[in-house]
Design a protein around this motif. Structure first.
Motif, PDB file in Angstrom:
ATOM      1  N   LYS A  65      -9.153   4.302  -4.317  1.00 42.87           N
ATOM      2  CA  LYS A  65      -7.859   4.853  -4.683  1.00 42.87           C
ATOM      3  C   LYS A  65      -7.964   5.622  -6.003  1.00 42.87           C
ATOM      4  O   LYS A  65      -7.383   6.704  -6.152  1.00 42.87           O
ATOM      5  N   GLN A  83      -8.189   5.741   1.942  1.00 45.58           N
ATOM      6  CA  GLN A  83      -8.847   5.191   3.129  1.00 45.58           C
ATOM      7  C   GLN A  83      -9.265   6.307   4.081  1.00 45.58           C
ATOM      8  O   GLN A  83     -10.374   6.296   4.614  1.00 45.58           O
ATOM      9  N   LEU A 124       0.855  -1.182   0.000  1.00 45.48           N
ATOM     10  CA  LEU A 124       0.000   0.000   0.000  1.00 45.48           C
ATOM     11  C   LEU A 124       0.892   1.233   0.000  1.00 45.48           C
ATOM     12  O   LEU A 124       1.912   1.269   0.684  1.00 45.48           O
ATOM     13  N   ASP A 150      -3.074   4.989  -1.295  1.00 44.75           N
ATOM     14  CA  ASP A 150      -3.997   4.023  -0.699  1.00 44.75           C
ATOM     15  C   ASP A 150      -4.450   4.522   0.676  1.00 44.75           C
ATOM     16  O   ASP A 150      -5.635   4.453   1.018  1.00 44.75           O
TER      17      ASP A 150
END
Length: 113
Positions: free
Chosen positions: A100, A94, A86, A90
């Protein structure tokens, strides 16, 4: 002066103390052998560093926001995220609740304004 930012966990001295074990574990991921040991037995590796249940649950969930709330520092958490390939985009996705791809489109749009 109000030091709070809605929706943000500030990394201050209290958070640093709270996250010491978590950040120490994540720092250990600088070494390949430690990354492999974590992947081989995550629970044992977390116990080795003395993570509390909040931290361990956030590790299990791979949830960066929960890790930050548990005292994680973004620089050390990047070491953890790297184990799973990641990157910071990424993590940004989140944090914003976006995919993404949507996060990257937002960044590209902002860069071209």
């Amino acid at each position: 002066m109000d030091a709070t930012i809605p929706g943000t966990t500030l990394f201050d001295g209290d958070q640093a103390k709270k996250g010491y074990a978590l950040n120490k574990m994540c720092f250990s991921f600088n070494e390949e052998a430690n990354r492999q040991a974590f992947l081989a037995d995550e629970e044992a590796y977390m116990r080795r560093f003395g993570l509390n249940e909040q931290q361990a649950a956030a590790i299990r969930a791979r949830n960066v926001l929960q890790l930050i709330e548990a005292g994680g520092n973004a620089y050390y958490l990047a070491k953890f995220a790297g184990i799973f390939k990641l990157d910071m985009q990424d993590i940004g996705a989140q944090q914003t609740g976006m995919t993404k791809e949507a996060f990257q489109a937002m960044l590209n749009a902002a860069a071209h304004q």
